[in-house]
Design a protein around this motif. Sequence first.
Motif, PDB file in Angstrom:
ATOM      1  N   ASP A 246       3.427  11.462  -2.518  1.00 33.05           N
ATOM      2  CA  ASP A 246       1.740  10.741  -2.433  1.00 33.05           C
ATOM      3  C   ASP A 246       2.003   9.519  -2.578  1.00 33.05           C
ATOM      4  OD1 ASP A 246       1.307  13.342  -1.879  1.00 33.05           O
ATOM      5  OD2 ASP A 246       0.738  13.533  -4.005  1.00 33.05           O
ATOM      6  N   ASN A 247       2.777   8.817  -3.780  1.00 30.65           N
ATOM      7  CA  ASN A 247       2.668   7.505  -4.004  1.00 30.65           C
ATOM      8  C   ASN A 247       3.622   6.661  -3.463  1.00 30.65           C
ATOM      9  OD1 ASN A 247       4.697   8.594  -5.349  1.00 30.65           O
ATOM     10  ND2 ASN A 247       4.418   7.793  -7.506  1.00 30.65           N
TER      11      ASN A 247
ATOM     12  N   LYS B 184      -7.072   7.324   0.949  1.00 29.55           N
ATOM     13  CA  LYS B 184      -8.271   6.922   0.506  1.00 29.55           C
ATOM     14  C   LYS B 184      -9.230   6.177   1.387  1.00 29.55           C
ATOM     15  CE  LYS B 184      -6.707   6.589  -4.155  1.00 29.55           C
ATOM     16  NZ  LYS B 184      -6.524   5.497  -5.432  1.00 29.55           N
ATOM     17  N   LEU B 185      -8.373   5.250   2.236  1.00 28.65           N
ATOM     18  CA  LEU B 185      -9.069   4.535   3.297  1.00 28.65           C
ATOM     19  C   LEU B 185      -9.597   5.355   4.456  1.00 28.65           C
ATOM     20  CD1 LEU B 185      -9.564   1.495   4.785  1.00 28.65           C
ATOM     21  CD2 LEU B 185      -7.519   1.684   5.742  1.00 28.65           C
ATOM     22  N   LEU B 186      -8.851   6.319   4.558  1.00 29.25           N
ATOM     23  CA  LEU B 186      -9.483   7.229   5.732  1.00 29.25           C
ATOM     24  C   LEU B 186     -10.469   8.243   5.190  1.00 29.25           C
ATOM     25  CD1 LEU B 186      -5.919   8.041   7.307  1.00 29.25           C
ATOM     26  CD2 LEU B 186      -7.698   6.439   8.153  1.00 29.25           C
ATOM     27  N   GLY B 187     -10.500   8.290   3.992  1.00 30.36           N
ATOM     28  CA  GLY B 187     -11.719   8.988   3.441  1.00 30.36           C
ATOM     29  C   GLY B 187     -11.009  10.551   3.371  1.00 30.36           C
ATOM     30  N   ILE B 188     -10.061  10.787   3.170  1.00 34.27           N
ATOM     31  CA  ILE B 188      -9.510  12.120   3.042  1.00 34.27           C
ATOM     32  C   ILE B 188      -9.096  12.198   1.680  1.00 34.27           C
ATOM     33  CG2 ILE B 188      -7.221  13.465   3.735  1.00 34.27           C
ATOM     34  CD1 ILE B 188      -7.047  11.933   6.060  1.00 34.27           C
ATOM     35  N   PRO B 189      -9.466  13.531   1.156  1.00 41.80           N
ATOM     36  CA  PRO B 189      -9.580  13.747  -0.248  1.00 41.80           C
ATOM     37  C   PRO B 189      -8.025  13.830  -0.776  1.00 41.80           C
ATOM     38  CG  PRO B 189     -10.562  15.450   0.703  1.00 41.80           C
ATOM     39  CD  PRO B 189     -10.267  14.505   1.543  1.00 41.80           C
ATOM     40  N   LEU B 190      -7.825  13.275  -2.199  1.00 40.05           N
ATOM     41  CA  LEU B 190      -6.435  13.169  -2.734  1.00 40.05           C
ATOM     42  C   LEU B 190      -6.172  14.636  -3.294  1.00 40.05           C
ATOM     43  CD1 LEU B 190      -6.230   9.780  -3.809  1.00 40.05           C
ATOM     44  CD2 LEU B 190      -5.637  10.479  -1.473  1.00 40.05           C
ATOM     45  N   THR B 191      -7.130  15.540  -3.421  1.00 41.20           N
ATOM     46  CA  THR B 191      -6.865  16.868  -3.979  1.00 41.20           C
ATOM     47  C   THR B 191      -6.920  18.205  -3.135  1.00 41.20           C
ATOM     48  OG1 THR B 191      -9.383  16.984  -4.404  1.00 41.20           O
ATOM     49  CG2 THR B 191      -8.085  16.080  -5.908  1.00 41.20           C
ATOM     50  N   ASP B 192      -7.669  18.968  -3.074  1.00 40.47           N
ATOM     51  CA  ASP B 192      -7.763  20.075  -2.192  1.00 40.47           C
ATOM     52  C   ASP B 192      -7.975  19.653  -0.568  1.00 40.47           C
ATOM     53  OD1 ASP B 192      -7.595  21.788  -4.480  1.00 40.47           O
ATOM     54  OD2 ASP B 192      -9.607  22.299  -4.682  1.00 40.47           O
ATOM     55  N   GLY B 193      -7.108  20.361   0.109  1.00 49.45           N
ATOM     56  CA  GLY B 193      -7.224  19.951   1.587  1.00 49.45           C
ATOM     57  C   GLY B 193      -6.494  18.950   1.674  1.00 49.45           C
ATOM     58  N   ARG B 194      -5.693  18.261   1.002  1.00 49.49           N
ATOM     59  CA  ARG B 194      -5.012  17.216   1.454  1.00 49.49           C
ATOM     60  C   ARG B 194      -3.850  17.424   2.199  1.00 49.49           C
ATOM     61  NH1 ARG B 194      -3.094  13.054  -2.803  1.00 49.49           N
ATOM     62  NH2 ARG B 194      -1.822  11.933  -1.502  1.00 49.49           N
TER      63      ARG B 194
ATOM     64  N   ALA C  51       0.716  -1.322   0.007  1.00 46.96           N
ATOM     65  CA  ALA C  51      -0.150  -0.070   0.084  1.00 46.96           C
ATOM     66  C   ALA C  51       0.939   0.993  -0.036  1.00 46.96           C
ATOM     67  CB  ALA C  51      -0.929  -0.019   1.164  1.00 46.96           C
ATOM     68  N   THR C  52       0.229   2.356  -0.617  1.00 49.82           N
ATOM     69  CA  THR C  52       1.140   3.822  -0.659  1.00 49.82           C
ATOM     70  C   THR C  52       0.316   4.622   0.313  1.00 49.82           C
ATOM     71  OG1 THR C  52      -0.262   4.402  -2.468  1.00 49.82           O
ATOM     72  CG2 THR C  52       1.758   3.355  -3.053  1.00 49.82           C
ATOM     73  N   ILE C  53       0.861   5.898   0.130  1.00 48.91           N
ATOM     74  CA  ILE C  53       0.342   6.930   1.080  1.00 48.91           C
ATOM     75  C   ILE C  53      -1.187   7.066   0.722  1.00 48.91           C
ATOM     76  CG2 ILE C  53       0.467   9.305   1.493  1.00 48.91           C
ATOM     77  CD1 ILE C  53       3.618   8.892   1.816  1.00 48.91           C
ATOM     78  N   ASP C  54      -1.280   7.284  -0.835  1.00 48.15           N
ATOM     79  CA  ASP C  54      -2.532   7.396  -1.260  1.00 48.15           C
ATOM     80  C   ASP C  54      -3.470   6.281  -0.963  1.00 48.15           C
ATOM     81  OD1 ASP C  54      -1.837   9.787  -2.636  1.00 48.15           O
ATOM     82  OD2 ASP C  54      -1.648   9.181  -4.459  1.00 48.15           O
ATOM     83  N   ASP C  55      -3.343   5.306  -0.889  1.00 48.19           N
ATOM     84  CA  ASP C  55      -4.171   4.101  -0.430  1.00 48.19           C
ATOM     85  C   ASP C  55      -4.300   4.349   0.972  1.00 48.19           C
ATOM     86  OD1 ASP C  55      -3.912   2.647  -2.868  1.00 48.19           O
ATOM     87  OD2 ASP C  55      -2.197   1.582  -2.222  1.00 48.19           O
TER      88      ASP C  55
END
Length: 84
Positions: A63-64, A41-51, A34-38
């Motif tokens: 991120d990856n 995503k699991l935590l429900g935190i957006p990968l765009t604004d507000g990341r 798994a990566t940071i992005d994974d």
Amino acid sequence: MTVHVQFFGGAHLFALRVSPELRALPEVHLLDGATIDDLLKLLGIPLTDGRPLVSVNRFYRRDNAPLRSGDRVQLLKTVVGGDR
């Protein structure tokens, strides 16, 4: 694999997006590779604004970037300056 997650620096602003059961967990279980992005995503935190800014074992990571079992992941709320 298991990683340890901590929220810092205004974490309540994005931790509110995380489901209450995950927010209270000091450890999160992910699939191997798994990566940071994974994780985000699991935590429900957006990968765009507000990341959040992500630190793994006290080093800022892309991120990856892959995670390993036992990693300590710190999520920090980013702050953007004003007009001055």
